[in-house]
Design an enzyme around this catalytic site. Structure first.
Site, PDB file in Angstrom:
ATOM      1  N   GLU A   1       1.079  -1.427   0.389  1.00  0.00           N
ATOM      2  CA  GLU A   1      -0.011  -0.068   0.236  1.00  0.00           C
ATOM      3  C   GLU A   1       0.979   1.670  -0.207  1.00  0.00           C
ATOM      4  OE1 GLU A   1      -4.028   0.628   2.599  1.00  0.00           O
ATOM      5  OE2 GLU A   1      -2.938   2.557   2.895  1.00  0.00           O
TER       6      GLU A   1
ATOM      7  N   CYS B   1      -1.433   8.969   3.748  1.00  0.00           N
ATOM      8  CA  CYS B   1      -1.353   8.218   2.478  1.00  0.00           C
ATOM      9  C   CYS B   1      -2.761   8.484   1.625  1.00  0.00           C
ATOM     10  CB  CYS B   1      -1.049   6.862   2.317  1.00  0.00           C
ATOM     11  SG  CYS B   1      -2.426   5.821   3.420  1.00  0.00           S
TER      12      CYS B   1
END
Length: 485
Positions: A249, A283
């Site tokens: 990720e 993120c």
């Protein structure tokens, strides 16, 4: 004067204090709060060896009930130490209490969901032809290398570790040097779960050298990494000769798309929160605002007003709404990106920047900033800022909004704001993003998959698919013996 705590690694069921020595620092004040050791190749190899031995010698990989019990007891242990984890995140990571509580608060449910996965088998049995039976079973892949970042070390390490353990893998876990004291507390909590066999989980504070061991070791068939896209690409390249399984990720540039029929008050509240949580070091930070022309002036003014009112300060101050960046080097990096964007033509709606007044000047504080841009090619639009900087672009219609939203290499998350019945789903399906929220932001649940399109990663970190990174599927074909005449 009290002696400073010394962070340690947990390897093979023992505390290890070796590696490069250094200091743990409070990013809000620059004060040294502890000592640390940063693991190198030797410590990482010890962790891998301990995990490999535990995989072969203990009943961990074969005993689903044991795995489920351990994961549930980890959840209980995290809940019992929640106050300690919130406090150390505030001191070492800079998170204000409200944000730290969110991070730690999601961890027990993650562990319990994966405890349920440990007891759930998705194999199947079928007959391909008379007298034959095929079984498809899942088996743990082996040692999982887990690498988590400093921005959310508690939640993100468990997000990868829990499914690895549920699958029956053992783990060598590397956490970053910026959160060494937090890492030690995580290891201490895990080590306190008495049914966990020695060596199943090994936790060490490391850097590039130690991480390279996990990525290249032939004893580590799976690597689960959360972090930057650049590092993810390097991991992918270095793991390729071993054909490793990778769960990645990576970075994001999440757009918030606001149509002219949206609830502007709700949208403004969410957009501000999406920028200031973890000081934009996330993120899924909502770093891009895309707004339809008809409501653009009104929404921009309201977002700027709310951002200007955000109270920055240390976690120790209960009135702080946003903490510092992780260090002053990142303050300088973010400030340069803002300065370069303004120089390239970005308009300033709110010029935040480094806090220069005492006592905030001792820490790594950066006030929220709002810039309007017309050129999607600017670095401030294309690259992760990892700080509280919001860009805004105006659009005319749905097609233009989708084009602007998709105009980066990232595809991790997005949000769509509209009161229309059909439009939000239509736009969500057209967006190149692994998660799309409608009239919301950061609505995540362990039951549902999370991950990125394009350069935001591969694999999924939640949901039923999370287990696939850590298992091998095996087909066993059975044929009945023919009776003798």
């Amino acid at each position: 004067m009290a002696e400073l705590p010394v962070a340690a690694h947990w390897i093979g069921g023992e505390w290890v204090r070796s590696g490069a020595p250094g200091d743990s620092v409070d990013p809000a004040t620059g004060t040294v709060i502890g000592r640390r050791f940063v693991a190198g190749r030797d410590e990482a190899e010890q962790a891998v060896a301990a995990a490999a031995q535990a995989f072969q010698k203990t009943r961990w990989r074969a005993d689903r009930d044991l795995r489920a019990r351990v994961l549930n007891r980890m959840a209980d242990a995290i809940e019992a130490r929640m106050g300690d984890l919130v406090a150390i995140l505030g001191l070492e990571n800079g998170k204000v209490a409200a944000h730290a509580k969110v991070e730690v608060g999601i961890v027990p449910d993650c562990l319990r969901f994966n405890a349920a996965l440990a007891l759930t088998e998705f194999g199947r049995a079928a007959s391909a032809k008379p007298g034959a039976l095929s079984l498809v079973v899942r088996q743990p892949a082996g040692v999982a290398g887990v690498i988590a970042p400093w921005n959310s070390p508690v939640a993100l390490v468990i997000r990868s570790l829990a499914p690895a353990l549920a699958a029956g893998c053992t783990a060598a876990v590397m956490l970053p040097s910026q959160t060494a004291q937090t890492n030690t507390l995580i290891a201490e909590i895990i080590a306190g779960v008495k049914e966990l066999p020695k060596g199943v989980v090994n936790v060490f504070t490391g850097g590039h050298e130690a991480g390279d061991v996990l990525v290249r070791s032939p004893q580590v068939p799976v690597v689960s990494f959360t972090g930057s896209t650049a590092t993810g690409r390097a991991i992918s390249a270095n793991a390729a000769p071993r054909l490793k399984r990778l769960g990645l990720e990576l970075g994001g540039k999440a757009p918030s798309i606001v149509f002219d029929d949206a609830d502007l008050d709700a949208a403004a509240s969410s957009i501000v929160l999406a920028l200031i949580v973890f000081a934009g070091q996330f993120c899924m930070t909502g770093s891009r605002l895309l707004v339809q022309h008809g409501v653009a002036d009104r929404l921009i003014a309201e977002v700027a007003r709310r951002l200007e009112a955000v109270r920055i300060g240390p976690a120790a101050d209960p009135e702080s709404e946003m903490g510092p960046l992780i260090d002053k080097a990142n303050v300088e990096r973010v400030e340069k990106m803002v300065t370069d964007a303004i120089g390239a033509g970005a308009s300033v709606h709110l010029r935040g920047g480094p806090a220069t007044e005492p006592p905030l000047d001792r820490g790594a504080f950066f006030r929220p900033t709002l810039l309007e841009v017309t050129d999607s090619n600017l670095e401030i639009v294309q690259k992760e800022v990892f700080g509280p900087v919001l860009t805004v672009q105006r659009f005319t219609d749905e097609d233009e909004a989708i084009a602007l939203a998709n105009a980066t290499e990232y595809g991790l998350s997005a949000s769509v704001w509209s009161r229309d019945v059909d439009r939000p789903l239509r736009v969500a399906l057209a967006l190149e993003a692994g998660t799309v929220w409608i009239n919301a932001w950061a609505a995540m649940a362990d039951q549902f998959e999370e991950g990125g399109f394009k350069q935001s990663g591969q694999g999924r970190m939640r949901g039923l698919a999370v287990i696939d990174d850590f298992v091998e599927y095996k087909h066993i074909a059975l044929r009945a013996t023919q009776a003798a005449n």
